[in-house]
Motif scaffolding. Structure first.
Motif, short mmCIF file in Angstrom:
data_model
loop_
_atom_site.label_atom_id
_atom_site.label_comp_id
_atom_site.label_asym_id
_atom_site.label_seq_id
_atom_site.Cartn_x
_atom_site.Cartn_y
_atom_site.Cartn_z
N VAL B 341 -17.25 -13.23 -35.76
CA VAL B 341 -17.99 -13.61 -34.56
C VAL B 341 -18.30 -12.37 -33.73
N ARG B 342 -17.31 -11.49 -33.61
CA ARG B 342 -17.52 -10.26 -32.84
C ARG B 342 -18.66 -9.44 -33.43
N ALA B 343 -18.65 -9.31 -34.74
CA ALA B 343 -19.69 -8.53 -35.40
C ALA B 343 -21.06 -9.16 -35.18
N GLU B 344 -21.11 -10.50 -35.20
CA GLU B 344 -22.39 -11.19 -35.00
C GLU B 344 -22.89 -11.06 -33.56
N ILE B 345 -21.96 -11.08 -32.59
CA ILE B 345 -22.38 -10.89 -31.20
C ILE B 345 -23.03 -9.52 -31.06
N GLU B 346 -22.39 -8.54 -31.70
CA GLU B 346 -22.90 -7.18 -31.63
C GLU B 346 -24.29 -7.06 -32.26
N LYS B 347 -24.58 -7.96 -33.21
CA LYS B 347 -25.88 -7.91 -33.89
C LYS B 347 -26.94 -8.74 -33.17
N THR B 348 -26.58 -9.35 -32.03
CA THR B 348 -27.56 -10.13 -31.28
C THR B 348 -28.82 -9.29 -31.06
N ALA B 349 -29.96 -9.82 -31.50
CA ALA B 349 -31.19 -9.05 -31.36
C ALA B 349 -32.32 -9.97 -30.88
N ASN B 350 -33.06 -9.48 -29.91
CA ASN B 350 -34.20 -10.22 -29.37
C ASN B 350 -33.85 -11.64 -28.99
N TYR B 351 -32.63 -11.84 -28.52
CA TYR B 351 -32.29 -13.16 -28.00
C TYR B 351 -32.95 -13.30 -26.63
N ILE B 352 -33.81 -14.30 -26.49
CA ILE B 352 -34.50 -14.50 -25.23
C ILE B 352 -33.63 -15.38 -24.35
N GLY B 353 -33.06 -14.78 -23.32
CA GLY B 353 -32.14 -15.50 -22.45
C GLY B 353 -32.73 -15.68 -21.06
N VAL B 354 -31.91 -16.23 -20.18
CA VAL B 354 -32.35 -16.43 -18.80
C VAL B 354 -32.40 -15.10 -18.07
N ASP B 355 -31.44 -14.22 -18.35
CA ASP B 355 -31.35 -12.95 -17.64
C ASP B 355 -32.26 -11.87 -18.22
N GLY B 356 -32.72 -12.06 -19.42
CA GLY B 356 -33.56 -11.04 -20.03
C GLY B 356 -33.55 -11.20 -21.53
N MET B 360 -28.31 -6.24 -28.62
CA MET B 360 -27.06 -5.48 -28.54
C MET B 360 -26.92 -4.57 -29.75
N SER B 361 -25.96 -3.65 -29.68
CA SER B 361 -25.71 -2.74 -30.78
C SER B 361 -24.28 -2.23 -30.61
N PRO B 362 -23.75 -1.53 -31.61
CA PRO B 362 -22.39 -1.01 -31.45
C PRO B 362 -22.25 -0.07 -30.26
N GLU B 363 -23.38 0.51 -29.80
CA GLU B 363 -23.30 1.41 -28.65
C GLU B 363 -23.62 0.69 -27.34
N ASP B 364 -24.18 -0.51 -27.43
CA ASP B 364 -24.62 -1.22 -26.22
C ASP B 364 -24.14 -2.66 -26.26
N HIS B 365 -23.13 -2.97 -25.49
CA HIS B 365 -22.58 -4.32 -25.47
C HIS B 365 -23.16 -5.17 -24.34
N LEU B 366 -24.28 -4.72 -23.77
CA LEU B 366 -24.99 -5.52 -22.78
C LEU B 366 -26.34 -5.92 -23.36
N GLY B 367 -27.08 -4.93 -23.78
CA GLY B 367 -28.34 -5.23 -24.47
C GLY B 367 -29.52 -5.50 -23.57
N LEU B 368 -29.43 -5.12 -22.29
CA LEU B 368 -30.57 -5.28 -21.39
C LEU B 368 -31.03 -3.92 -20.89
N ASP B 369 -32.30 -3.80 -20.52
CA ASP B 369 -32.76 -2.58 -19.84
C ASP B 369 -33.50 -2.97 -18.55
N THR B 370 -34.10 -2.01 -17.90
CA THR B 370 -34.71 -2.32 -16.59
C THR B 370 -35.88 -3.31 -16.73
N ASN B 371 -36.42 -3.46 -17.94
CA ASN B 371 -37.49 -4.44 -18.13
C ASN B 371 -37.02 -5.88 -17.91
#
Lengths: 317, 387, 292
Positions: B341-356, B360-371
Motif C-alpha cells: 500500500v505504501r509503495a502504491e501511495i508513492e506511485k499516485t500519479a495525476n490523481y485529480i483531487g479536491v486540493d489539486g 507523488m514520487s519517492p522524493e515528494d510525498h505531497l505531490g502538489l505544486d503552486t498550480n
C-alpha cells in the motif's frame, strides 16, 4: 524494629501490595497499547505523589506543576538533542536545574496564602510554558521537537515491557521516598503545618523551611517524570508545561485523595484511563468528563481513597 | 490500621482497573479494512478537525454502500485528539497496537502529526496527514504522506502575486501557532527569491482579543507596500478587523488558512479586498469548464452541503483526498499489505483531487505544486477567482 | 508618536475593561463564599454564544437577544451554585477549585454540543466603521465596552452602599458568622452572588463577541486574565479588580506595542508575580485570614 518487621508494618505493606500489582499486571495486559496506558499512569503517579506531598501534607496549592514537568522534559530534549549529552546526565541536570529554580522562587511563593498562592503558582507555570513556546530556536516552538531514545552506557530500553519495568521501579522508589518523608520528623512537622501554621510555629517548627523543602522535592519529582516521559514518547510539545496539564495533575491528586500517597496513584490511574474509556461517548466526551469531575468532588470531597477507606473502616467496626 | 486500609483499598481499585482494561479489549473480527484516524475534533483546531471528521465519515459510508474496496467493507476507527500532541501519540499507539488498523489518516495539526511520525515510522504503517507544514514531508519519511498544500506553497503563490503587481516591501504579521510560525519562517526564507523585502515583522499570541498595537506599529512603518498575515481561525478574523479599524488600505494577503466562509462572515465587511491562495474547490463554480478539478469540486461541495447544511471549507477536502488516495492505493495493491500500500501511495500519479492534482514520487510525498492553488479575492462577501 | 501611544492605550483600556468585568465576577463570588469560580470565563462564553444564537439563529432583535442571553447565563450561574457549590460548601479550597474547573469543562462540552465548535460573529452594536479621533482609530464597540464598564462600576457602587442586599453581601464578606447572627441569609446571598457574577460575565461576553468572535473555548484565557485582575487588585475587593483588569490590559498592549508581542502574555503574569512577592494580598487587599 528490625528490617523484616518493618516490612510487615502497614506503612510498607501498602508498598508491597503496589509492588505485587506491578509484578503481576503485565500478565493481564493484552497488547502494548495497554502497557502504554499503564506506563503513562505510572509517570503521572510519580508527579502526583510529589504534588500530593505539597498539597495534601503541606496544605499548599500548586496550579503550575506542569511547568516543572515541562522543564524536565525540555531539559532532556534539548540537552540530548541539541548538545549530545547522555540522557542520564541530561535528566539529572534537568532535575537539578528545576530544583534550583523551585528553590529560588519557593520562599516568596510559599509566603502567599490560599488563592494568592494558587495565582502565584499558576503564573509561574504559565510563564514557563510561554518561554518554552516562544524560544523557537531552542525548543521548536509550539510544534515541539522530537526526542531521542533513552540510553544508559550504551544500553537502550526498547519495547514497552522494558519501559514498564523502568517506570514501575521508579514509581516504587517514589512511594518509598514519599513514605519516608511523610513519616519522618519533617513529615510530622508538615502535617502540623497543615493543621495550624501558628501552632506549628509555636512548637518551634520552621514552617517556611519545610514548605520550601517539599516544594523543591515535588518540583524535582515532576522534572524527572518529565524527562522519562519525553524519552519514552519520543516527542515533546509545550502543552506538557501548560495550564491544562497543571490542572490535570492537581485534579488527579484531589480526586484520588489529599494526603494519601496511594490516593495519588489511584487518581493518576483513573484520570489517565478515563479519556480512553470516554472515547466511546464521542461528542459527549467533554460533557461526561466535566460531569464526572464535578460529581466525584461533590460527593467525595476528600477524594476516592480516603472516602473508600472510611467506608471500609466503618464496615469493619 | 488506617494505612493498612489505604493499601487494601489501593489494591482493590487497581485490580478493578485491570479487570476494566481487560474487559475493554475484546477481540474483533479482522474482516473489514481498518482505517484509523485521529483528528482535532475539539480544542484549538476544531474548526479544521470537525469538517475533516464529517468528510471522512460521509465518504466511508458512501464507499461501503457501494460495495467497499477490493470486496471488503471499510471500518473507520476515529479518535478525537483534542488538538493535543500527547493525546494524539497515545491514540496512534492505540490504533497501531490495539485496533490494528491497516492505514492511518489524520493528524489535523502539524504538532499532532510530528508527534506520531516516529510511531508510524517504527510500526511501518502507511500514514497520510491532513496537516499543513512542510516539515512533515521534508525531508521525506518512508511511511509519511500528506494532502494539504504546505505553507511554503502558499507563500510562493502570494509572492508571485505581489511581484506581478510590481510591489516589493512587505509587512509581515503572524500568530504564534505552529502553522503561523512555519508560514512566517517561509515568508522570510522565500523573500529573496521573489526580490521581496520584509520591512516589518510582528507577531501576536494565540486567542488574542486585540492586535491594534502590533498593527499600529506596522501602520507607522515607512514604505510598506503590501501586508501579509500568517495565521488561521478566529485570530485571522481579529487581525482583519483590527486592520480595517486602523484604516490601513495596503494590499492585504492572508494564507489558505483563512480560506473558509467562516472567515468571511466572521470578519463582516473587514475581509473585503483580502487576497489569498486557495484550493480550486472554493471557487468551483467560477472555474472554466476546461479545469480538470471542476466536476469533482462541484460534486464534493454539493455532497457536503446536502449532508451537513453548512458552507464548504477546504479543510474537509484534505480528508477527502487522503481517503481517496488511500483507497486508490489499496485497490491497486489488491491487499492491505502495508509495504504494498505504501509503495502504491508513492506511485499516485495525476490523481485529480479536491486540493489539486497529485503526483507523488519517492522524493515528494505531497505531490502538489503552486498550480494547485488559485488566487482569490474576497468581494461582496464571497470568493472571486483572480485570473 | 503620541498618537501611537494613545492607540496602544485605547487597545489596553478596551481589553482591560473586559478583564475587569470578569475579575469583578471573581471578587463577588469570593466575597460571598471564599470560592474561586474557575467557570467565570465560561459565563463570558455563554453570554456571547447565547446572544449570537438568539440574534442570528432565532432571529430576535438585538435589544431582546442581549437581555435574554444574560438571563440565560444567570440561570446557568444559579444552577451551578445550587447543584455544584452548595452541596460541597464545606469542602477544602482545592476541592472547590476542582469542582468549578469540572463545571467549566462541562459547560464548554455542552456549548460545543449545542452550538458547534466553530467560531461565530455577533454584529457590532453600532457598526464597524472606525471613528477617527485626531489620528487614533476608535472601534465603536470599544466605546460600548468602556461605557458599559463605567456604568457597571457606578451601579455596583450604588448597589453595595445603598441597597439592603448589597450591604448584606458586604457584611458576609467581612464576617460571615457575624452577618449570619445579624439575620443575613447566607444561602440567599450566595445564590445572588453567583447570579450577579454570571450576569457580569455574560455582559462582557456580549460586548466583546463582536470584537473577538465567540467560540466554546473563548472563555479559557479571558477567565484566567480575569482571575489575574481579581488577584492583582486584591481578592474580594471588586474595585480593585477593575483597577487590576486595566493594569493587565494596558501593560499587555504597551508590551505588544513597544517591546515584544511574543512575551505580551508573560508580562501580565510577571507583573502579578512581582506584585504578589512584595504585596502578598494584592494592591488593595486587606490582610485576609486564610480559611484553614
Amino acid at each position: 524494629m528490625n528490617r523484616f518487621m518493618r516490612l510487615a508494618t502497614p506503612r510498607y505493606g501498602g508498598m508491597l501490595g503496589l509492588a505485587a500489582i506491578i509484578a503481576v499486571l503485565p500478565a493481564f495486559l493484552p497488547n502494548s497499547f495497554y502497557f502504554d496506558v499503564v506506563i503513562l499512569v505510572g509517570l503521572n503517579a510519580i508527579v502526583c505523589i510529589g504534588l500530593n506531598l505539597l498539597v495534601g501534607y503541606a496544605g499548599q496549592i500548586s496550579l503550575g506543576h506542569a511547568g516543572f514537568f515541562g522543564l524536565g522534559a525540555y531539559a532532556s530534549a534539548i540537552l540530548t538533542g541539541n548538545y549530545g549529552w547522555p540522557p542520564v546526565l541530561a535528566l539529572l541536570a534537568g532535575a537539578a536545574g528545576t530544583g534550583l529554580l523551585a528553590f529560588a522562587v519557593a520562599r516568596p511563593i510559599m509566603k502567599l496564602r490560599g488563592h494568592y498562592l494558587a495565582m502565584g503558582t499558576l503564573g509561574l507555570g504559565i510563564i514557563i510554558s510561554i518561554v518554552l513556546t516562544q524560544e523557537v530556536d531552542l525548543t521548536g516552538g509550539p510544534d515541539g521537537m522530537p526526542v531521542s531514545g533513552f540510553s544508559v552506557l550504551g544500553w537502550e530500553p526498547s519495547g514497552v515491557l522494558v519501559w514498564y519495568w523502568i517506570v514501575g521501579g521508579l514509581l516504587l522508589l517514589t512511594v518509598w521516598l514519599a513514605l519516608n518523608i511523610v513519616e519522618s520528623p519533617v513529615g510530622r512537622a508538615l502535617r502540623a503545618v497543615h493543621g495550624s501554621e501558628a501552632a506549628a510555629q509555636t512548637m518551634g517548627v520552621d514552617v517556611v523551611h519545610y514548605k520550601v523543602l517539599v516544594f523543591v522535592v515535588s518540583a524535582v519529582l515532576a522534572s524527572i517524570a518529565g524527562s522519562v516521559f519525553v524519552h519514552y514518547i519520543g516527542f515533546v510539545t509545550p502543552s506538557e508545561a501548560g495550564f491544562v496539564h497543571s490542572i490535570e495533575l492537581i485534579t488527579m491528586v484531589v480526586l484520588g485523595g489529599l494526603a494519601s500517597i496511594y490516593g495519588a496513584v489511584v487518581g493518576a490511574a483513573i484520570l489517565t484511563t478515563l479519556p480512553q474509556l470516554l472515547t466511546a461517548l464521542h461528542d459527549y466526551e467533554m460533557l461526561g468528563f466535566g460531569a464526572i469531575m464535578m460529581g466525584v468532588m461533590i460527593f467525595m470531597p476528600k477524594g476516592l481513597v480516603p472516602t473508600v477507606a472510611r467506608l471500609i473502616r466503618d464496615r469493619v467496626r | 490500621m488506617i494505612r493498612d486500609i489505604f493499601s487494601r483499598a489501593a489494591v482493590c481499585l487497581l485490580s478493578a482497573l485491570a479487570v476494566l482494561i481487560l474487559a475493554a479489549g475484546g477481540a474483533r473480527a479482522a474482516e473489514p479494512i481498518k482505517i484509523g484516524s485521529f483528528l482535532a475534533v475539539t480544542g484549538g483546531a476544531s474548526f479544521l478537525g470537525d469538517p475533516e471528521k464529517k468528510t471522512l465519515e460521509m465518504y466511508v459510508a458512501r464507499v461501503n454502500a457501494n460495495g467497499g474496496v477490493i470486496g471488503r467493507q471499510i471500518e473507520l476507527v476515529l479518535y478525537d485528539s483534542g488538538t493535543d500532541a500527547k493525546k494524539a501519540a497515545s491514540f496512534v499507539k492505540r490504533l497501531i497496537n490495539d485496533d490494528k488498523v491497516d492505514i492511518i489518516l489524520g493528524g489535523t495539526t502539524t504538532g499532532e502529526t510530528m508527534a506520531v511520525v516516529p510511531l508510524v515510522e517504527k510500526a511501518g504503517i502507511p500514514f497520510i496527514s491532513f496537516a499543513g507544514a512542510g516539515v512533515i514531508v521534508q525531508p521525506v519519511k518512508k511511511w509519511v504522506f500528506k494532502t494539504p498544500h504546505t505553507d511554503g506553497l502558499a507563500v510562493q503563490k502570494i509572492y508571485e502575486d505581489i511581484q506581478a503587481q510590481g510591489l516589493s516591501k512587505v509587512a509581515l504579521f503572524a500568530g504564534s501557532g505552529g502553522f503561523d510560525k512555519s508560514c512566517r519562517a517561509n515568508a522570510h526564507t522565500l523573500a529573496g527569491k521573489y526580490k521581496i523585502e520584509i520591512v516589518a515583522d510582528e507577531t501576536h499570541g494565540k486567542g488574542d482579543t486585540d492586535m491594534t498595537p502590533q498593527l499600529t506599529k506596522i501602520k507607522n512603518t515607512g514604505g510598506v507596500e503590501a501586508f501579509l498575515y500568517c495565521g488561521f481561525g478566529a485570530d485571522s478574523v481579529v487581525a482583519a478587523k483590527n486592520y480595517r479599524q486602523l484604516g490601513l488600505t495596503l494590499p492585504h494577503y492572508q494564507s489558505h488558512g483563512s480560506a473558509s466562509k467562516r472567515f468571511v462572515t466572521g470578519s463582516g465587511g473587514a475581509a473585503e479586498g483580502i487576497r489569498l491562495p486557495a484550493a480550486a474547490l472554493l471557487v468551483a463554480g467560477q472555474l472554466p469548464d476546461s479545469h480538470p478539478q471542476k466536476t469533482l469540486a462541484l460534486q464534493f461541495e454539493a455532497d457536503y452541503r446536502a449532508k451537513f447544511n453548512e458552507p464548504i471549507s477546504t479543510f474537509g477536502g484534505h480528508a477527502y483526498d487522503g481517503l481517496m488516495i488511500a483507497i486508490g492505493a489499496i485497490e491497486r495493491a489488491g491487499s492491505t499489505d502495508p509495504e504494498a500500500v505504501r509503495a502504491e501511495i508513492e506511485k499516485t500519479a495525476n490523481y485529480i483531487g479536491v486540493d489539486g492534482i497529485y503526483t507523488m514520487s519517492p522524493e515528494d510525498h505531497l505531490g502538489l505544486d503552486t498550480n494547485s492553488f488559485v488566487m482569490v479575492e474576497i468581494r461582496n462577501g464571497d470568493w472571486q477567482l483572480l485570473k | 508618536m503620541f498618537t501611537e501611544f494613545l492607540q496602544f492605550l485605547l487597545s489596553g483600556v478596551t481589553v482591560g475593561a473586559t478583564y475587569a468585568l470578569v475579575g469583578v465576577g471573581f471578587s463577588i463570588i469570593y466575597n460571598a463564599s471564599q470560592v474561586i469560580n474557575f467557570a467565570q470565563g465560561e459565563f463570558v462564553m455563554l453570554g456571547g454564544m447565547m446572544a449570537w444564537f438568539l440574534f442570528e439563529r432565532a432571529g430576535l432583535p438585538m435589544p431582546a437577544a442581549v437581555p435574554l442571553a444574560i438571563a440565560g447565563t444567570v440561570l446557568v450561574g444559579l444552577a451551578l451554585e445550587k447543584f455544584a457549590i452548595e452541596p460541597a460548601r464545606n469542602a477544602s479550597i482545592v476541592t472547590l477549585i476542582i469542582i468549578t474547573i469540572g463545571a467549566s469543562i462541562f459547560l464548554r462540552g455542552g456549548a460545543q454540543l449545542v452550538w458547534g465548535r466553530d467560531f461565530h460573529a455577533l454584529p457590532a452594536l453600532s457598526g464597524d466603521a472606525p471613528i477617527d479621533l485626531s489620528g487614533v482609530a476608535v472601534n465603536p464597540q470599544s466605546l460600548w465596552v468602556m461605557g458599559c464598564t463605567v456604568v457597571v462600576v457606578i451601579l455596583l457602587h450604588w448597589f453595595f452602599s445603598r441597597t439592603m442586599t448589597g450591604r448584606a453581601m458586604r457584611a458576609v464578606a467581612f464576617n460571615m458568622l457575624a452577618a449570619q447572627l445579624a439575620g443575613v441569609n447566607n444561602r440567599l446571598i450566595l445564590m445572588f452572588s453567583f447570579g450577579l457574577s454570571a450576569a457580569l460575565g455574560a455582559l462582557a461576553g456580549v460586548l466583546i463577541a463582536p470584537i473577538t468572535l465567540t467560540y466554546p473555548d473563548v472563555g479559557i484565557m479571558l477567565g484566567l486574565k480575569g482571575f489575574c485582575a481579581a488577584i492583582l487588585g486584591g481578592l474580594g475587593y471588586p474595585y480593585g479588580a477593575i483597577v487590576g483588569g486595566l493594569i493587565v490590559g494596558i501593560s499587555e498592549a504597551m508590551t505588544a506595542g513597544y517591546v515584544s508581542s511574543a512575551y505580551k502574555d508573560a508580562v501580565a503574569f510577571v507583573i502579578i508575580l512581582m506584585t504578589l512577592f512584595f504585596m502578598p494580598n494584592g494592591l488593595f487587599g486587606r490582610r485576609g485570614i486564610e480559611r484553614v
